[in-house]
Design a protein around this motif. Structure first.
Motif, short mmCIF file in Angstrom:
data_model
loop_
_atom_site.label_atom_id
_atom_site.label_comp_id
_atom_site.label_asym_id
_atom_site.label_seq_id
_atom_site.Cartn_x
_atom_site.Cartn_y
_atom_site.Cartn_z
N TYR B 304 0.82 -1.22 0.00
CA TYR B 304 0.00 0.00 0.00
C TYR B 304 0.86 1.27 0.00
CZ TYR B 304 -3.38 -3.52 1.36
OH TYR B 304 -4.14 -4.64 1.38
N VAL B 306 3.10 2.59 -2.17
CA VAL B 306 3.20 3.42 -3.38
C VAL B 306 1.98 4.33 -3.51
CG1 VAL B 306 3.26 3.41 -5.90
CG2 VAL B 306 4.75 1.87 -4.61
N ILE B 307 0.77 3.78 -3.38
CA ILE B 307 -0.41 4.63 -3.59
C ILE B 307 -0.58 5.61 -2.43
CG2 ILE B 307 -2.14 3.02 -2.68
CD1 ILE B 307 -2.51 5.45 -5.69
N THR B 308 -0.20 5.18 -1.23
CA THR B 308 -0.26 6.10 -0.09
C THR B 308 0.62 7.33 -0.37
OG1 THR B 308 -0.66 4.29 1.43
CG2 THR B 308 0.23 6.30 2.39
#
Lengths: 95, 488
Positions: B304, B306-308
């Protein structure tokens, strides 16, 4: 689709950017690609989890309330695109 | 050996022993830049006159028998998002094409005190947004190991300058891997210190809760030496930590006996090039043979990360880059007839596509109705990622991971933004948690350097440096010099 070209135009306006019509489809597609990928965050139950805006355990760093020499008038204007009477000149703001 | 190929600590010895002069050394670097930079494109601006004047000053100090600092008279390069008084600082953006800072960044002031030499300013992804240095408004930088490949980014110019012998040391900035990934792609050492170790004053803000300045160098000793100069609290940056700065060079001991090295399984999953994996497995075995203990650990929220990051960093960027309004500095559109139109047109013409994409993404995730679903959610997941690391550092002292799942890839612009973002998977969580991380050369795959990332607990740069130094001294991959040739 999470966002349409109309939404992208609205976000661009909020961002003070203008997207050329020829770029709009590509921008919208890339935007959706990223937002769709963000769906994986919904897998996680974050109820009651404190958000982390910062990682440091410090807050309100204060200094003594004493005057210090700041940027001079002349220096502040050094990189200005247009100067008039010692101020930053901009196009008309109100009609 | 040619002067430009050497390390700062080797050159310092020669300066002090009067075997060479700083003027001679600085001239050697500019000769090298003249010779190879049309192939590499590492530099945006050179400052030869001031550099040579500074070198002459150091030489007269040495001649007078005065003690000089370890970096005195040693030529380095500065990423072009770090403010240098009187020397153009562009962030590789059209919007700052003619910007001349009126003050020095804290790190620059510290380096000046130590009488080091600034050769010039290096190319980067525009506003440090990117992993290839291709988003620079001015030029594409080439990898010294294979000119047809990217140098990584966003500190691509600073890393390429080290690899090509165009600087002895350099500064980069790291928001999601922008020091470590180019260090890995260029076979050099790059360290991102703990968030708050180094003042961000004068580093043009991208994502303020993640940005950190750090060195890129030829070896771990030089990285520790630069850290000694740039770390420390600064009243101009309220997020700089008021903690004691150790002498990082004292951590450089060849000793990993009993060191617990965590191997987080999530970093060795899908997407990792099997040849890169093999290089790292070899490194693990070597550490074990030197007396370290390998510990299998898990950081369950890694996927999670990268998108965070790509929610939090653009959100912060959209606020930070609001200051570019065409009024006080930077590019201005001259045709606009009203002030709001002037700002919109100046920004649209001054920022490149990647920067515009991120400003808009950030504006969107902060906008009414989407804040909770994206930005708040991402900040909560950031907490989960931090907790993963807190738990893991109870089981081990340092983590060993790839810096990048792949080696440097071709300059062809074929990848879409999301595919490039996903390659930051190994470096991003370190910024989200504010930890120190280093990339050190660990071997080669098909002639391209592979970086090994060592991640430490908060403020534990010393363990990271010791582990990195021990590996480096027993392998010497860092002594292999890039060919700097072939077709451009």
């Amino acid at each position: 689709m999470k966002v349409t070209a109309k939404d992208v135009r609205h976000i661009a306006n909020l961002s003070r950017l203008s997207i050329a019509d020829s770029e709009m489809d590509k921008f919208t597609e890339q935007f959706n690609q990223i937002l769709n990928y963000a769906d994986i965050l919904q897998e996680l139950d974050t109820k009651g989890i404190e958000p982390s805006p910062y990682v440091l355990p410090i807050s309100n760093v204060l200094r003594e309330d004493v005057a210090v020499v700041g940027v001079s008038h002349e220096e502040a204007l050094k990189n200005a695109p247009e100067v008039h009477n010692g101020g930053f000149k901009v196009p008309r703001v109100i009609e | 050996m040619e002067l430009y190929k050497q390390t700062a600590h080797e050159l310092h010895e020669q300066l002090v022993n009067k075997k060479i002069s700083s003027v001679e050394l600085t001239n050697a670097l500019y000769e090298r830049i003249n010779e190879v930079d049309d192939k590499i494109n590492a530099y945006l601006t050179l400052d030869q006159e001031n550099a040579l004047a500074q070198a002459a000053k150091v030489d007269s100090k040495i001649a007078a028998g005065e003690v000089i600092a370890p970096l005195a008279g040693i030529p380095g390069a500065i990423k072009d998002n770090i403010s240098t008084k009187g020397l153009r600082t562009t962030c590789a953006s059209k919007i700052l094409e003619n910007f001349i800072p009126i003050y020095d960044a804290h790190v620059i002031a510290n380096l000046r005190k130590d009488e080091t030499i600034f050769l010039g300013k290096t190319n980067m992804d525009e506003f440090a947004m990117g992993s290839t240095t291709e988003s620079s408004h001015f030029q594409v930088t080439h990898n010294a190991w294979d000119l047809s490949r990217v140098p990584g980014g966003s500190s691509g110019g600073s890393a390429a300058a080290i690899a090509a012998g165009e600087a002895i040391w350099s500064l980069g900035s790291d928001t999601g891997g922008s020091i470590r990934q180019p260090a890995s792609f260029n076979g050099c050492v790059g360290i991102k210190p703990t968030y708050g170790r180094v003042s961000r004053y004068g580093c043009v803000a991208f994502a303020s809760s993640l940005d950190q300045i750090g060195p890129l160098t030829r070896d771990v000793t030089d990285a520790a030496t630069v850290l000694n100069t740039i770390c420390g609290v600064d009243k101009m940056d309220s997020t700089s930590l008021n903690v004691e700065v150790p002498d990082f060079t004292k951590a450089l001991r060849q000793d990993v006996k009993g060191l617990r090295i965590g191997i987080p399984k999530e970093y060795y999953g899908k997407g990792l090039d099997p040849k890169v994996d093999a290089v790292l497995r070899k490194a693990m075995a070597d550490y074990e043979a030197m007396g370290a203990e390998l510990v299998d650990v898990s950081l369950p929220h890694t996927e999670y990360g990268v998108i965070t990051y790509y929610i939090i960093a653009p959100a912060e960027a959209s606020a930070n880059l609001a200051r570019f309004d065409g009024v006080r500095y930077g590019y201005r559109n001259r045709q606009a007839t009203s002030a709001p139109e002037m700002t919109t047109l100046s920004r649209s013409e001054g920022f490149g596509p990647e920067v515009q994409r991120r400003i808009m993404l950030g504006t969107y995730v902060l906008s009414s109705g989407y804040y909770d679903a994206y930005y708040l959610k991402a900040m909560q997941v950031r907490t989960l990622i931090r907790r993963d690391f807190e738990a893991v550092f109870k089981q081990c002292d340092v983590l060993l991971t790839p810096t990048s799942p792949v080696v440097a890839y071709p300059i062809d612009g074929k990848m879409d933004p999301l595919s490039i973002y996903l390659l930051d998977v190994c470096t991003i969580p370190v910024n989200l948690a504010g930890l120190p991380g280093i990339s050190v050369p660990a071997g080669f795959v098909d002639g391209m350097p592979v970086g090994m990332q060592l991640i430490g607990n908060i403020l534990d740069e010393e363990t990271v440096l010791r582990a990195a130094y021990t590996f480096e001294q027993t392998h010497e991959y860092h002594k292999v010099f890039a060919p700097v040739g072939g077709a451009k």
